[in-house]
Every structure is written in structure tokens, then in C-alpha cells.
Design a protein around this motif. Structure first.
Motif: not given
Lengths: 243, 243
Positions: B101-111
Motif C-alpha cells: 500500500t502507500t507507506v509511511e516510514a522513518s528512515e534510520v541511518k546505520d550509524s
DNA sequence: CCTCAATCCTGATGTGTATCAGCCCAGTCT
DNA sequence: AGACTGGGCTGATACACATCAGGATTGAGG
């Protein structure tokens, strides 16, 4: 550098550069060493208050039993692998663990493990990494059962085993010692033992490998890799991520 | 208590009683919110330097592609789930992630992630627990594909989805909204779409459930549980383990 | 209004693997 | 030595599911 330490320390060290204090904590988990005989289950589905183990020697498999008596082997563990980590985190085991050979393992109580994690955060991260690596193997196994035919699936499985054993120095591209029976393969691959036998014959007739008398001989490594679409990227990486 | 926090915080909180500082760190991971449209892959197999995401809204699936064009869906993720944790720990993605579906997500950097783990050890333990829970689902999925027939497998899968959605308040024992197509089911269950269609018909004819127009209606919960040998022990546990 | 693309649905046919039944061989126990 | 057991091996038959081919329905877009 890690050679004086356990196989587990060596494995985790390849991901997180562990310092002496962290290595000491890890060594501290190796107190109560236990020995188990082949065939007698070490942990049972539904069992509560079970401990975790760090495998030092021998092979085990984890499997689930279905009501109709069939079983599915989920994974094999070799020295340096954790056993029953999930059983501790969930307080009840969702699978069985059976020693395939005589096995030596260190028992780790849940409290010890959780304490080690909170006091040594980088260790927790390293174990998370190791667990993810195990999950990657289960995923690859899932793909095999879902989408590969019996021949490819068997080839892929044996190549993966070979790769894992190479990492701990127990195999070369020429083959390895293998205590598994054709029944083990069948239960792992979601096939009948009869069909495993035919598949092994086909692999032999194609000049790819032999599986006999506790020995796997790889005759045509590249041919196998091609047949199985094998890619060991998911077992491999380059140097510690976390310094 | 956790209601003002993210679904992830709620989920982790059910395992580790997180304090305010830990919750703050967790909230800190929810900075860069992104929106993705259905169908366009979010992460590709082999991609390096990919970020992890925390899913806030919508459904995604992770899958692997084979050379012959078939694919195997390994797992579906719903709000509160981590995406691509393995891709970060391994530095290269071993699977694809597709928004259903359309999705909302928070991006998290590896560091960010690794720093959060080492500075907040109990958080690392909690994430380890969540990852183990995901692995338990993959294992159950593996058992289904390896040892259950199409009917049991489908029933089991839908029951598991139902149980997961109930935990986040998006289902009842009467059913749930389901954006999946029969093709998704086929790719997840290791079946052809044609056969999925027949299996769904059989489930309907047996008065067990209907799967229509984005709605799953469970008509006979107990009957389904019996058919599928469903046991939600592996999704469930009683109160935080780590206080 | 018509076209086109998805998705759902169905019958006919084909095939990969299971199941059944049984033999052979090597150890090991008595 | 004979009995027994676990593992490996094989042919015949059965069936669950795949594949092929195509129709019906729905919604979106021109």
C-alpha cells in the motif's frame, strides 16, 4: 587475535571488534560445560525455563514437530552457534533441539545472558548481528523450499553447509565430513527420504557431488553453484562493522 | 503508558520496560519520515548502503527474486515493524522490500542505529527480542511451506496475519482489512496463483473464511485453528521479561 | 463509450514428489 | 552364528499442485 577464545568469540569478533573486557564477559558465559549424546533431545517444544547453550563441539539440529508426526528441520547448528536464544527471550521454547552427534555445549542461564547484554552493549549488538545472520540462513532455506525444485534445493543446502563449515575451518571446496543421514536431509528439505535418495543419485550421476559414508565430496563446485543459484553474500561480509 | 509513542515503542515496551531516556532515544530515530507509493521497491537485493526504516503506516513485503523470475515473499511487515535491519547489519541488502500500500516510514541511518544500541543497551536487547520474534514467524512460515499442504498452509498464514494485526488493533477474531492480492498470497505460500484461488474457494465452501474485496472474514475461527494446527504461543508472551 | 490492465475465476492436462512395499548391506547385540 | 536395527536403495503407483489457456469482472484513463 581471537584464536585463544571460543568459536563464538571468533565469530562475533568478525563483526564487532571486541575489547578485552567484552571478551572476558563472553568467556564468563562458558562456565557450565555440558555433554549430550546423539538423538536425545536437548530442548523440547513448549518447554519453559529452558537455558540457552553455546555450541562448542558437534552438530545439532532444531526442528518443529507437527501433529501428524512429520517434522521440519529448520536449521543445523555447528560449533560457535547459539542454541535456544529464542527460548530464553520468549521464556518458552518454540522448537526442539536434537544433537546429531555427541555434543559439547556451555549452558547459559537467561539472567546471565540478559545481564551480559545490558552491561556490554556492543556484545548485545554483536549477538543481534549473529541472530540476523542465522535468520538470513533461515530465509534462504525458506526460499529454497518455496521456489526451488528438489535438485536445486539439495544442492543449495549442501553448498550452504559447506560455506558455513569453511568459515570454521571444517571444510574445503572439495567437501566435508557430514554426520547427517538421508533422513535428516529429507526433514530439512521438506522431501521424503526416498526422494532425497533419488536426488543424491542424480547429483552423483551428473558428476556434481557424492554423499556417502559421512562424507560429502564436491566434484564440480562451479557446476553446483550454477545449478543452485548459490550466492554466499548473505554469509559473508568484509571486516568488522563496529569498531 | 506507551500510547503517546510510536507503534514500535509500544511493541518493544511489551518486552523491555523502557524508561523515559530510552523512549527518547527511540523517538529520536523517528526523524526523517518518508512516504512511498505502492509497487515501487523501497530496497533492492544487492543494494549497499541502504538505510533501515521503521514502518509507521501501510503494509510492505520482503521477498527474494530467483533467476527464473519467480519470487518468494518471506514476510509481510505491518506498522511498528523494522524494515531492512539485516541490510544495515550486513551492509548489503539480501532481499527486496516492496510497499503493498502507500507507506509511511522513518528512515534510520546505520550509524544512528548502532549508536543507539551501544548507548542504550536495553534498547539493543529489545530489538534483539523483536528480531527473534520476526525470526520465529519466518520459521513458522518455513514449516508451513515444508510440511503443510496448501489448505492448511493458507489457513495458517491468514490466522497468523490476523493474530499480528490484532496485537496492533487492526483485526478482530471476525476478520480484517487485507490489501493483498491472490498473487501476493501465491508468492508468499509457494503456490501458483491459480491454486491459491482454488484453495480460497475451498475455504469458503467449507464455511471457514472468505477472502474478498480487500476483506478477510473469518467465519469459523475454531475450525480454522484446528485445520491449521495454529498456536500463537510464538507471538505471545506475558509481560516484560526485562524490568 | 471503448480500451486496457489488473485481478479473479475455471477446466483440462501434465509432472514432481509422496507413498507403499520391499530388498540389500553393515554393525552390533546376544 | 543368528537376530535385529538403522541406513541406503529401487520400482510401481497415486495425487497434489503446476501449467496452459482462456473467460468474466472491475476500475482507470482517454
Amino acid at each position: 587475535m581471537y584464536s585463544k577464545h571460543s568459536p563464538l568469540a571468533r565469530k562475533l569478533g568478525s563483526f564487532v571488534a571486541l575489547d578485552d573486557a567484552e571478551l572476558a564477559v563472553l568467556d564468563g558465559l562458558h562456565q557450565r560445560r555440558r555433554r549430550f549424546v546423539a538423538g536425545r533431545d536437548l530442548v523440547h517444544q513448549g518447554q519453559t525455563r529452558s537455558a540457552a547453550y553455546i555450541l562448542a563441539e558437534g552438530w545439532v539440529c532444531s526442528y518443529k514437530l507437527l501433529r501428524d508426526g512429520t517434522r521440519q528441520i529448520v536449521d543445523f547448528q555447528i560449533p560457535g552457534d547459539f542454541l535456544g536464544l529464542r527460548s530464553v527471550l520468549f521464556r518458552t521454547a518454540d522448537h526442539n533441539i536434537e544433537p546429531i552427534t555427541t555434543v559439547e555445549a556451555s549452558e547459559v542461564k537467561d539472567s546471565e545472558l540478559l545481564t551480559a547484554f545490558t552491561q556490554t552493549p556492543r556484545l548485545a549488538t554483536a549477538v543481534l548481528w549473529a541472530a540476523s545472520r542465522d535468520e538470513a540462513m533461515v530465509v534462504e532455506h525458506l526460499v529454497g523450499i518455496g521456489r526451488r525444485n528438489a535438485l536445486e534445493r539439495t544442492a543449495h543446502f549442501l553448498l550452504e553447509l559447506n560455506a558455513r563449515l569453511m568459515l570454521v575451518g571444517q571444510a574445503t571446496t572439495a567437501g566435508f565430513d557430514c554426520p547427517l543421514t538421508q533422513y535428516h536431509l529429507a526433514d530439512a528439505l521438506g522431501l521424503s527420504a526416498v526422494h532425497v535418495n533419488r536426488v543424491l543419485r542424480e547429483l552423483r550421476e551428473k558428476g556434481l557431488l557424492t554423499f556417502q559414508k559421512g562424507q560429502v565430496e564436491i566434484l564440480d563446485f562451479k557446476g553446483l553453484v550454477a545449478l543452485a543459484e548459490f550466492d554466499l553474500g548473505y554469509l559473508d561480509h568484509e571486516g568488522p562493522l563496529l569498531r
